[in-house]
Design a protein around this motif. Structure first.
Motif, PDB file in Angstrom:
ATOM      1  N   PHE A 181       0.807  -1.222   0.000  1.00  0.00           N
ATOM      2  CA  PHE A 181       0.000   0.000   0.000  1.00  0.00           C
ATOM      3  C   PHE A 181       0.838   1.268   0.000  1.00  0.00           C
ATOM      4  N   ALA A 182       2.161   1.125  -0.049  1.00  0.00           N
ATOM      5  CA  ALA A 182       3.036   2.293   0.035  1.00  0.00           C
ATOM      6  C   ALA A 182       2.797   3.258  -1.116  1.00  0.00           C
ATOM      7  N   GLY A 183       2.658   4.537  -0.789  1.00  0.00           N
ATOM      8  CA  GLY A 183       2.519   5.574  -1.802  1.00  0.00           C
ATOM      9  C   GLY A 183       1.152   5.687  -2.428  1.00  0.00           C
ATOM     10  N   MET A 184       0.168   4.964  -1.916  1.00  0.00           N
ATOM     11  CA  MET A 184      -1.165   4.985  -2.517  1.00  0.00           C
ATOM     12  C   MET A 184      -2.123   5.878  -1.728  1.00  0.00           C
ATOM     13  N   PRO A 185      -3.004   6.592  -2.425  1.00  0.00           N
ATOM     14  CA  PRO A 185      -4.074   7.310  -1.729  1.00  0.00           C
ATOM     15  C   PRO A 185      -5.108   6.303  -1.222  1.00  0.00           C
ATOM     16  N   PRO A 186      -5.952   6.697  -0.293  1.00  0.00           N
ATOM     17  CA  PRO A 186      -6.918   5.767   0.300  1.00  0.00           C
ATOM     18  C   PRO A 186      -7.755   4.952  -0.695  1.00  0.00           C
ATOM     19  N   PRO A 187      -8.275   5.561  -1.777  1.00  0.00           N
ATOM     20  CA  PRO A 187      -9.076   4.743  -2.710  1.00  0.00           C
ATOM     21  C   PRO A 187      -8.260   3.615  -3.351  1.00  0.00           C
ATOM     22  N   GLU A 188      -6.988   3.893  -3.695  1.00  0.00           N
ATOM     23  CA  GLU A 188      -6.139   2.868  -4.304  1.00  0.00           C
ATOM     24  C   GLU A 188      -5.767   1.792  -3.282  1.00  0.00           C
ATOM     25  N   LYS A 189      -5.585   2.186  -2.028  1.00  0.00           N
ATOM     26  CA  LYS A 189      -5.316   1.200  -0.981  1.00  0.00           C
ATOM     27  C   LYS A 189      -6.488   0.230  -0.848  1.00  0.00           C
ATOM     28  N   ALA A 190      -7.688   0.766  -0.894  1.00  0.00           N
ATOM     29  CA  ALA A 190      -8.870  -0.081  -0.791  1.00  0.00           C
ATOM     30  C   ALA A 190      -8.956  -1.042  -1.971  1.00  0.00           C
ATOM     31  N   ARG A 191      -8.615  -0.560  -3.163  1.00  0.00           N
ATOM     32  CA  ARG A 191      -8.638  -1.427  -4.347  1.00  0.00           C
ATOM     33  C   ARG A 191      -7.587  -2.525  -4.236  1.00  0.00           C
ATOM     34  N   MET A 192      -6.378  -2.159  -3.808  1.00  0.00           N
ATOM     35  CA  MET A 192      -5.332  -3.161  -3.667  1.00  0.00           C
ATOM     36  C   MET A 192      -5.722  -4.208  -2.628  1.00  0.00           C
ATOM     37  N   SER A 193      -6.319  -3.773  -1.520  1.00  0.00           N
ATOM     38  CA  SER A 193      -6.799  -4.715  -0.507  1.00  0.00           C
ATOM     39  C   SER A 193      -7.786  -5.710  -1.100  1.00  0.00           C
ATOM     40  N   SER A 194      -8.693  -5.201  -1.932  1.00  0.00           N
ATOM     41  CA  SER A 194      -9.703  -6.077  -2.525  1.00  0.00           C
ATOM     42  C   SER A 194      -9.075  -7.076  -3.486  1.00  0.00           C
ATOM     43  N   TYR A 195      -8.034  -6.653  -4.210  1.00  0.00           N
ATOM     44  CA  TYR A 195      -7.360  -7.576  -5.134  1.00  0.00           C
ATOM     45  C   TYR A 195      -6.610  -8.666  -4.378  1.00  0.00           C
ATOM     46  N   ILE A 196      -5.952  -8.303  -3.298  1.00  0.00           N
ATOM     47  CA  ILE A 196      -5.241  -9.309  -2.507  1.00  0.00           C
ATOM     48  C   ILE A 196      -6.232 -10.317  -1.924  1.00  0.00           C
ATOM     49  N   ARG A 197      -7.337  -9.839  -1.423  1.00  0.00           N
ATOM     50  CA  ARG A 197      -8.353 -10.743  -0.869  1.00  0.00           C
ATOM     51  C   ARG A 197      -8.937 -11.616  -1.979  1.00  0.00           C
ATOM     52  N   ARG A 198      -9.161 -11.043  -3.149  1.00  0.00           N
ATOM     53  CA  ARG A 198      -9.690 -11.827  -4.268  1.00  0.00           C
ATOM     54  C   ARG A 198      -8.739 -12.955  -4.630  1.00  0.00           C
ATOM     55  N   ILE A 199      -7.445 -12.648  -4.705  1.00  0.00           N
ATOM     56  CA  ILE A 199      -6.446 -13.660  -5.053  1.00  0.00           C
ATOM     57  C   ILE A 199      -6.489 -14.809  -4.063  1.00  0.00           C
ATOM     58  N   VAL A 200      -6.522 -14.488  -2.773  1.00  0.00           N
ATOM     59  CA  VAL A 200      -6.527 -15.535  -1.744  1.00  0.00           C
ATOM     60  C   VAL A 200      -7.843 -16.300  -1.738  1.00  0.00           C
ATOM     61  N   ASN A 201      -8.949 -15.595  -1.909  1.00  0.00           N
ATOM     62  CA  ASN A 201     -10.265 -16.246  -1.857  1.00  0.00           C
ATOM     63  C   ASN A 201     -10.544 -17.124  -3.069  1.00  0.00           C
ATOM     64  N   GLU A 202      -9.993 -16.742  -4.245  1.00  0.00           N
ATOM     65  CA  GLU A 202     -10.333 -17.451  -5.474  1.00  0.00           C
ATOM     66  C   GLU A 202      -9.260 -18.440  -5.922  1.00  0.00           C
ATOM     67  N   THR A 203      -8.157 -18.509  -5.198  1.00  0.00           N
ATOM     68  CA  THR A 203      -7.084 -19.439  -5.556  1.00  0.00           C
ATOM     69  C   THR A 203      -6.637 -20.184  -4.303  1.00  0.00           C
ATOM     70  N   ASP A 204      -5.613 -21.018  -4.454  1.00  0.00           N
ATOM     71  CA  ASP A 204      -5.043 -21.727  -3.308  1.00  0.00           C
ATOM     72  C   ASP A 204      -3.867 -20.972  -2.700  1.00  0.00           C
ATOM     73  N   LEU A 205      -3.704 -19.724  -3.066  1.00  0.00           N
ATOM     74  CA  LEU A 205      -2.536 -18.965  -2.654  1.00  0.00           C
ATOM     75  C   LEU A 205      -2.662 -18.463  -1.218  1.00  0.00           C
ATOM     76  N   THR A 206      -1.518 -18.321  -0.560  1.00  0.00           N
ATOM     77  CA  THR A 206      -1.414 -17.773   0.796  1.00  0.00           C
ATOM     78  C   THR A 206      -0.642 -16.463   0.715  1.00  0.00           C
ATOM     79  N   ALA A 207      -1.091 -15.448   1.443  1.00  0.00           N
ATOM     80  CA  ALA A 207      -0.430 -14.142   1.405  1.00  0.00           C
ATOM     81  C   ALA A 207       0.182 -13.805   2.757  1.00  0.00           C
ATOM     82  N   LEU A 208       1.416 -13.320   2.712  1.00  0.00           N
ATOM     83  CA  LEU A 208       2.120 -12.818   3.891  1.00  0.00           C
ATOM     84  C   LEU A 208       2.594 -11.418   3.545  1.00  0.00           C
ATOM     85  N   LEU A 209       2.207 -10.421   4.332  1.00  0.00           N
ATOM     86  CA  LEU A 209       2.552  -9.052   3.973  1.00  0.00           C
ATOM     87  C   LEU A 209       3.050  -8.256   5.167  1.00  0.00           C
ATOM     88  N   ILE A 210       3.824  -7.227   4.854  1.00  0.00           N
ATOM     89  CA  ILE A 210       4.204  -6.229   5.846  1.00  0.00           C
ATOM     90  C   ILE A 210       3.792  -4.868   5.314  1.00  0.00           C
TER      91      ILE A 210
END
Length: 255
Positions: A181-210
């Motif tokens: 989320f570095a360097g993103m305004p709030p709307p873009e942060k929300a979009r990136m959050s939704s994409y990460i959740r979509r990836i995890v929810n729709e695939t077998d992938l696991t996410a680890l983030l800082i």
């Protein structure tokens, strides 16, 4: 719940400075785990140990029943670990598809001769990767409209998604996200959050983030690990971490 990654008593020091001190934590499969903490808490050091950039002084890092500390750094990708970095590192003179394709190096199986002269096996491999990008990754991250465009001049948020797609092209088991989320305004942060959740929810992938963006982390994570001065001081659900006195004092702004 099955754990994909487990760290046990991991310590890392540089001279007399302890970057990590007996860190133990687990990352559940097909979930989003976030690591938070103040600057200098050891978050990047933790990622670098898992990635193989830093050696550990002690402890074990077990990924899918494989001790990573016995593997060289380049093997981590082959085993199924992919990582993004805080700073965008795309090639501006190349298209979106070409940039994503560059992340497929760990998939390539053709020998040097076939690749050098672009013989049948190499052509078939590239065709398969191109097809996978078009069928799987571009729709997943809403990048279809940018496929053949140069990355130069594209919005920052789109470029971050392109980098995310490049990390996914190898179909990793574990996706490590360094400050997505570095360097993103709030709307873009929300979009990136939704994409990460979509990836995890729709695939077998696991996410680890800082990251440092607490609103995004609290809204999207399944599990949070809190570091302070190189040690784990708390771990649990977002709700638990928001009300944990040690976390509030160390990071969230307690009085």
């Amino acid at each position: 719940m099955e754990n994909l990654l487990e760290l046990s008593d991991v310590s890392v020091s540089f001279g007399g400075i302890k970057a990590l001190s007996q860190v133990s934590m687990s990352v559940a499969a097909n979930k989003v785990t976030a690591v938070i903490g103040p600057n200098g808490a050891g978050k990047t050091s933790l990622f670098n140990v898992i990635s193989g950039f830093y050696p550990a002084d002690t402890g074990a890092v077990v990924f899918a029943n494989d001790n990573l500390l016995k593997r060289p750094a380049h093997m981590r990708s082959i085993l199924g670990i992919s990582r993004t970095f805080q700073n965008i590192a795309l090639f501006p003179g190349m298209t979106v598809e070409e940039n994503i394709k560059l992340g497929a190096h760990a998939q390539l199986r053709t020998n040097l001769l076939s690749a050098a002269f672009y013989l049948g096996p190499a052509k078939r491999e590239e065709a398969a990767i191109t097809a996978d990008i078009g069928k799987r990754l571009l729709p997943l991250l809403d990048l279809d409209e940018y496929r053949h465009r140069s990355v130069s001049g594209l919005p920052y948020g789109v470029q971050k998604r392109i980098e995310l797609a490049r990390a996914l092209v190898n179909q990793p088991k574990l996706l490590m996200l360094d400050e997505p989320f570095a360097g993103m305004p709030p709307p873009e942060k929300a979009r990136m959050s939704s994409y990460i959740r979509r990836i995890v929810n729709e695939t077998d992938l696991t996410a680890l983030l800082i990251d440092h963006d607490m609103e995004s982390i609290m809204n999207m994570s399944d599990h949070i690990v809190v570091l302070n001065f190189g040690s784990v001081i708390a771990a649990g659900s977002p709700v638990e971490m928001q009300t944990n006195p040690a976390v509030i004092e160390a990071y969230l702004g307690g009085e």
